[in-house]
Design a protein around this motif. Structure first.
Motif, PDB file in Angstrom:
ATOM      1  N   UNK A   1      -1.567  33.614 -44.633  1.00  0.00           N
ATOM      2  CA  UNK A   1      -2.685  32.893 -44.027  1.00  0.00           C
ATOM      3  C   UNK A   1      -2.236  32.194 -42.747  1.00  0.00           C
ATOM      4  N   UNK A   2      -1.084  31.548 -42.779  1.00  0.00           N
ATOM      5  CA  UNK A   2      -0.566  30.874 -41.590  1.00  0.00           C
ATOM      6  C   UNK A   2      -0.307  31.887 -40.485  1.00  0.00           C
ATOM      7  N   UNK A   3       0.283  33.031 -40.826  1.00  0.00           N
ATOM      8  CA  UNK A   3       0.555  34.071 -39.838  1.00  0.00           C
ATOM      9  C   UNK A   3      -0.744  34.577 -39.214  1.00  0.00           C
ATOM     10  N   UNK A   4      -1.765  34.782 -40.019  1.00  0.00           N
ATOM     11  CA  UNK A   4      -3.049  35.257 -39.486  1.00  0.00           C
ATOM     12  C   UNK A   4      -3.690  34.221 -38.562  1.00  0.00           C
ATOM     13  N   UNK A   5      -3.591  32.948 -38.901  1.00  0.00           N
ATOM     14  CA  UNK A   5      -4.143  31.892 -38.044  1.00  0.00           C
ATOM     15  C   UNK A   5      -3.399  31.866 -36.708  1.00  0.00           C
ATOM     16  N   UNK A   6      -2.079  31.954 -36.757  1.00  0.00           N
ATOM     17  CA  UNK A   6      -1.293  31.970 -35.517  1.00  0.00           C
ATOM     18  C   UNK A   6      -1.635  33.208 -34.701  1.00  0.00           C
TER      19      UNK A   6
ATOM     20  N   UNK B   1      14.890  29.609 -29.967  1.00  0.00           N
ATOM     21  CA  UNK B   1      15.755  28.884 -29.031  1.00  0.00           C
ATOM     22  C   UNK B   1      15.709  27.387 -29.298  1.00  0.00           C
ATOM     23  N   UNK B   2      14.519  26.871 -29.584  1.00  0.00           N
ATOM     24  CA  UNK B   2      14.386  25.437 -29.867  1.00  0.00           C
ATOM     25  C   UNK B   2      15.166  25.047 -31.108  1.00  0.00           C
TER      26      UNK B   2
ATOM     27  N   UNK C   1      -4.464  34.810 -34.624  1.00  0.00           N
ATOM     28  CA  UNK C   1      -5.776  34.603 -34.009  1.00  0.00           C
ATOM     29  C   UNK C   1      -5.709  33.623 -32.842  1.00  0.00           C
ATOM     30  N   UNK C   2      -4.899  32.581 -32.964  1.00  0.00           N
ATOM     31  CA  UNK C   2      -4.816  31.572 -31.918  1.00  0.00           C
ATOM     32  C   UNK C   2      -4.102  32.079 -30.669  1.00  0.00           C
ATOM     33  N   UNK C   3      -2.997  32.796 -30.854  1.00  0.00           N
ATOM     34  CA  UNK C   3      -2.158  33.161 -29.716  1.00  0.00           C
ATOM     35  C   UNK C   3      -2.288  34.615 -29.295  1.00  0.00           C
ATOM     36  N   UNK C   4      -2.758  35.468 -30.167  1.00  0.00           N
ATOM     37  CA  UNK C   4      -2.867  36.883 -29.835  1.00  0.00           C
ATOM     38  C   UNK C   4      -1.558  37.612 -30.092  1.00  0.00           C
ATOM     39  N   UNK C   5      -1.665  38.912 -30.257  1.00  0.00           N
ATOM     40  CA  UNK C   5      -0.504  39.722 -30.619  1.00  0.00           C
ATOM     41  C   UNK C   5       0.519  39.799 -29.491  1.00  0.00           C
ATOM     42  N   UNK C   6       0.079  39.723 -28.250  1.00  0.00           N
ATOM     43  CA  UNK C   6       1.006  39.845 -27.126  1.00  0.00           C
ATOM     44  C   UNK C   6       1.869  38.614 -26.949  1.00  0.00           C
ATOM     45  N   UNK C   7       1.389  37.462 -27.369  1.00  0.00           N
ATOM     46  CA  UNK C   7       2.131  36.216 -27.185  1.00  0.00           C
ATOM     47  C   UNK C   7       3.084  35.905 -28.338  1.00  0.00           C
ATOM     48  N   UNK C   8       2.923  36.570 -29.481  1.00  0.00           N
ATOM     49  CA  UNK C   8       3.742  36.245 -30.651  1.00  0.00           C
ATOM     50  C   UNK C   8       5.250  36.420 -30.428  1.00  0.00           C
ATOM     51  N   UNK C   9       5.713  37.522 -29.833  1.00  0.00           N
ATOM     52  CA  UNK C   9       7.167  37.636 -29.612  1.00  0.00           C
ATOM     53  C   UNK C   9       7.710  36.526 -28.706  1.00  0.00           C
ATOM     54  N   UNK C  10       6.953  36.187 -27.676  1.00  0.00           N
ATOM     55  CA  UNK C  10       7.363  35.108 -26.777  1.00  0.00           C
ATOM     56  C   UNK C  10       7.399  33.775 -27.507  1.00  0.00           C
ATOM     57  N   UNK C  11       6.403  33.524 -28.332  1.00  0.00           N
ATOM     58  CA  UNK C  11       6.343  32.290 -29.113  1.00  0.00           C
ATOM     59  C   UNK C  11       7.505  32.219 -30.099  1.00  0.00           C
ATOM     60  N   UNK C  12       7.791  33.314 -30.797  1.00  0.00           N
ATOM     61  CA  UNK C  12       8.888  33.350 -31.764  1.00  0.00           C
ATOM     62  C   UNK C  12      10.230  33.133 -31.064  1.00  0.00           C
ATOM     63  N   UNK C  13      10.396  33.726 -29.887  1.00  0.00           N
ATOM     64  CA  UNK C  13      11.633  33.545 -29.133  1.00  0.00           C
ATOM     65  C   UNK C  13      11.820  32.078 -28.751  1.00  0.00           C
TER      66      UNK C  13
END
Length: 52
Positions: free
Chosen positions: A11-16, A34-35, A18-30
């Motif tokens: 559920x958390x993954x699906x919400x994320x 790093x953080x 929807x919020x960020x889109x599939x193209x932004x997920x790798x960038x967000x995870x990276x």
């Protein structure tokens, strides 16, 4: 602290997704990775300062 099961993680993954889109997920995870690495490094440095 947090006790997430498989369904909650999906559920958390699906919400994320929807919020960020599939193209932004790798960038967000990276960025999160790093953080976390920087946080662990700072924590270890702080512990080394305290110990001696």
């Amino acid at each position: 602290m947090f006790n997430f099961g498989g369904q909650e993680m999906i559920v958390i993954f699906l919400i994320v997704l929807l919020l960020f889109g599939a193209k932004k997920l790798p960038e967000l995870a990276r960025g999160v990775g790093k953080s976390m690495g920087e946080f662990k490094k700072a924590r270890n440095d702080f512990e080394n300062e305290i110990k001696g």
